[in-house]
Design a protein around this motif. Structure first.
Motif, mmCIF file in Angstrom:
data_model
loop_
_atom_site.group_PDB
_atom_site.id
_atom_site.type_symbol
_atom_site.label_atom_id
_atom_site.label_comp_id
_atom_site.label_asym_id
_atom_site.label_seq_id
_atom_site.Cartn_x
_atom_site.Cartn_y
_atom_site.Cartn_z
ATOM 1 N N ARG A 11 -12.362 6.048 36.265
ATOM 2 C CA ARG A 11 -13.485 6.797 35.692
ATOM 3 C C ARG A 11 -13.016 8.168 35.230
ATOM 4 O O ARG A 11 -12.537 8.977 36.024
ATOM 5 N N LEU A 12 -13.165 8.417 33.938
ATOM 6 C CA LEU A 12 -12.757 9.694 33.360
ATOM 7 C C LEU A 12 -13.924 10.673 33.334
ATOM 8 O O LEU A 12 -15.091 10.271 33.277
ATOM 9 N N THR A 13 -13.607 11.949 33.353
ATOM 10 C CA THR A 13 -14.573 13.017 33.103
ATOM 11 C C THR A 13 -14.244 13.608 31.743
ATOM 12 O O THR A 13 -13.131 14.113 31.533
ATOM 13 N N LEU A 14 -15.186 13.528 30.802
ATOM 14 C CA LEU A 14 -14.967 13.960 29.421
ATOM 15 C C LEU A 14 -15.944 15.085 29.097
ATOM 16 O O LEU A 14 -17.163 14.872 29.072
ATOM 17 N N LEU A 15 -15.425 16.263 28.860
ATOM 18 C CA LEU A 15 -16.267 17.424 28.554
ATOM 19 C C LEU A 15 -15.918 17.957 27.179
ATOM 20 O O LEU A 15 -14.795 18.396 26.940
ATOM 21 N N ARG A 16 -16.880 17.913 26.274
ATOM 22 C CA ARG A 16 -16.681 18.465 24.940
ATOM 23 C C ARG A 16 -17.108 19.924 24.915
ATOM 24 O O ARG A 16 -18.191 20.288 25.412
ATOM 25 N N LEU A 17 -16.265 20.767 24.333
ATOM 26 C CA LEU A 17 -16.577 22.180 24.113
ATOM 27 C C LEU A 17 -16.651 22.402 22.613
ATOM 28 O O LEU A 17 -15.651 22.251 21.908
ATOM 29 N N GLY A 18 -17.837 22.756 22.123
ATOM 30 C CA GLY A 18 -18.017 22.871 20.681
ATOM 31 C C GLY A 18 -18.764 24.114 20.275
ATOM 32 O O GLY A 18 -19.083 24.985 21.088
ATOM 33 N N THR A 19 -19.034 24.199 18.990
ATOM 34 C CA THR A 19 -19.869 25.268 18.426
ATOM 35 C C THR A 19 -21.097 24.628 17.796
ATOM 36 O O THR A 19 -21.088 23.448 17.446
ATOM 37 N N SER A 20 -22.150 25.415 17.650
ATOM 38 C CA SER A 20 -23.430 24.808 17.307
ATOM 39 C C SER A 20 -24.378 25.829 16.691
ATOM 40 O O SER A 20 -24.190 27.039 16.830
ATOM 41 N N GLY A 21 -25.417 25.295 16.028
ATOM 42 C CA GLY A 21 -26.478 26.130 15.469
ATOM 43 C C GLY A 21 -27.793 25.883 16.178
ATOM 44 O O GLY A 21 -28.187 24.729 16.381
ATOM 45 N N ALA A 22 -28.470 26.940 16.567
ATOM 46 C CA ALA A 22 -29.735 26.829 17.297
ATOM 47 C C ALA A 22 -30.901 26.586 16.340
ATOM 48 O O ALA A 22 -30.923 27.118 15.230
ATOM 49 N N VAL A 23 -31.876 25.773 16.783
ATOM 50 C CA VAL A 23 -33.067 25.502 15.970
ATOM 51 C C VAL A 23 -34.343 26.023 16.639
ATOM 52 O O VAL A 23 -35.443 25.682 16.213
ATOM 53 N N GLN A 24 -34.191 26.844 17.684
ATOM 54 C CA GLN A 24 -35.324 27.504 18.324
ATOM 55 C C GLN A 24 -35.105 29.005 18.249
ATOM 56 O O GLN A 24 -33.986 29.490 18.476
ATOM 57 N N PRO A 25 -36.150 29.778 17.932
ATOM 58 C CA PRO A 25 -35.974 31.212 17.668
ATOM 59 C C PRO A 25 -35.558 32.029 18.881
ATOM 60 O O PRO A 25 -35.025 33.128 18.723
ATOM 61 N N ASP A 26 -35.773 31.522 20.110
ATOM 62 C CA ASP A 26 -35.457 32.305 21.302
ATOM 63 C C ASP A 26 -34.034 32.078 21.807
ATOM 64 O O ASP A 26 -33.618 32.688 22.796
ATOM 65 N N ILE A 27 -33.257 31.221 21.158
ATOM 66 C CA ILE A 27 -31.874 30.972 21.562
ATOM 67 C C ILE A 27 -30.966 31.915 20.778
ATOM 68 O O ILE A 27 -30.973 31.925 19.553
#
Length: 291
Positions: free
Chosen positions: A109-125
């Motif tokens: 069983r592997l542990t796979l963690l993605r670290l990425g960049t993203s754009g928020a679609v809620q005004p409070d983020i």
């Protein structure tokens, strides 16, 4: 027991898997996935020592140690299709005997963690926040090609979303898949949790209008207003759903954490986001090394 044909799982002459060029002994049980090949070196710079480096196309890999824990960091490139390649080949490295081309009886069983960049679609983020994709939404349709899709997806949430948005049946059927709960608990106090959309493109599929008008120019407004059991859709990226879905089907632990670098509601973006990414990397390494 089924023997996997060479056309279905290609093994290179040196005993490595086709795209990743990794051999089974080069893979750690915990894998950090990043889209940008250059980010592999950024993460590996934190390692106490390096065991191996492997590179093929956009797939750069380093296996080493951080805080005494053996880790692999792998660049996937951009998009769902590359996640299909990476997760399938990582699973094959862990759970297929390359000599016999048969599944191993005891699964790793592997542990796979993605670290990425993203754009928020809620005004409070805010730009710079770390967001944990507790649930990922696949706009790509990838998981629909695999048997058992319904068993790992939140079907009630899917139906509510399709009804709320008036989902166009010409588009791939969206799927909603949860991250591994133990990883959610591991990062709960250092991230904001949300529902993350993984889109099959950067422009039209995320509602961007450059020259080609989106099929539904109001889809992002519907996404922003969607609410289910007190939860909202929080951000866009391009890989999390396939990672969570394939891992759930294969029995691996998986999750995605993103640094928010754009505010889609405020129409703002931060191009100098390296300090935010560095903070995300350090946080992820320290938490992974502790478990």
């Amino acid at each position: 027991m089924r023997t996997i044909p060479s056309s279905e799982l290609i093994i290179n002459d040196d005993g490595s898997v086709f795209h990743l060029h990794l051999r089974p002994e080069q893979l750690a049980d915990t894998v950090i996935l990043v889209g940008d090949p250059g980010r592999v070196a950024l993460i590996a710079a934190h390692f106490d020592r390096i065991e191996c480096r492997v590179s093929n196309r956009e797939f750069n890999t380093v296996t080493g140690y951080f805080g005494g824990k053996r880790l692999t960091v792998l660049s996937t490139g951009i998009g769902i299709g590359n996640i299909d390649i990476c997760v399938t080949e990582l699973d094959a490295l862990a759970n297929v005997d390359f000599a016999t081309r048969q599944e191993r009886s005891e699964k790793r069983r592997l542990t796979l963690l993605r670290l990425g960049t993203s754009g928020a679609v809620q005004p409070d983020i805010r730009v710079g926040e770390l967001l944990f994709a507790r649930t990922s939404v696949g706009f790509d349709g990838l998981l629909n090609f695999y048997e058992g899709r319904d068993a790992v997806c939140d079907l009630a949430l899917e139906r509510a979303f399709v009804a709320h948005t008036g989902w166009n049946p010409q588009l791939p059927s969206p799927y909603f898949i949860d991250a591994d709960r133990s990883l959610l608990e591991l990062f709960r106090d250092v991230t904001r949790e949300g529902i993350t959309i993984a889109a099959p493109g950067f422009y039209g599929p995320q509602g961007r209008w450059v020259r080609l008008r989106p099929q539904d120019p109001h889809l992002n407004e519907k996404i922003e207003s969607f609410e289910y059991d007190g939860r909202r859709i929080t951000n866009f990226e391009m890989e999390s759903s396939a990672l969570a879905g394939l891992s759930a089907l294969m029995g691996h632990r998986a999750a995605t954490i993103c640094t928010i670098i754009a505010q889609r509601v405020a129409l703002e973006a931060e191009t100098d986001y390296r300090p935010f990414v560095e903070r995300m990397i350090r946080t992820a390494l320290e938490r992974l090394a502790s478990c």
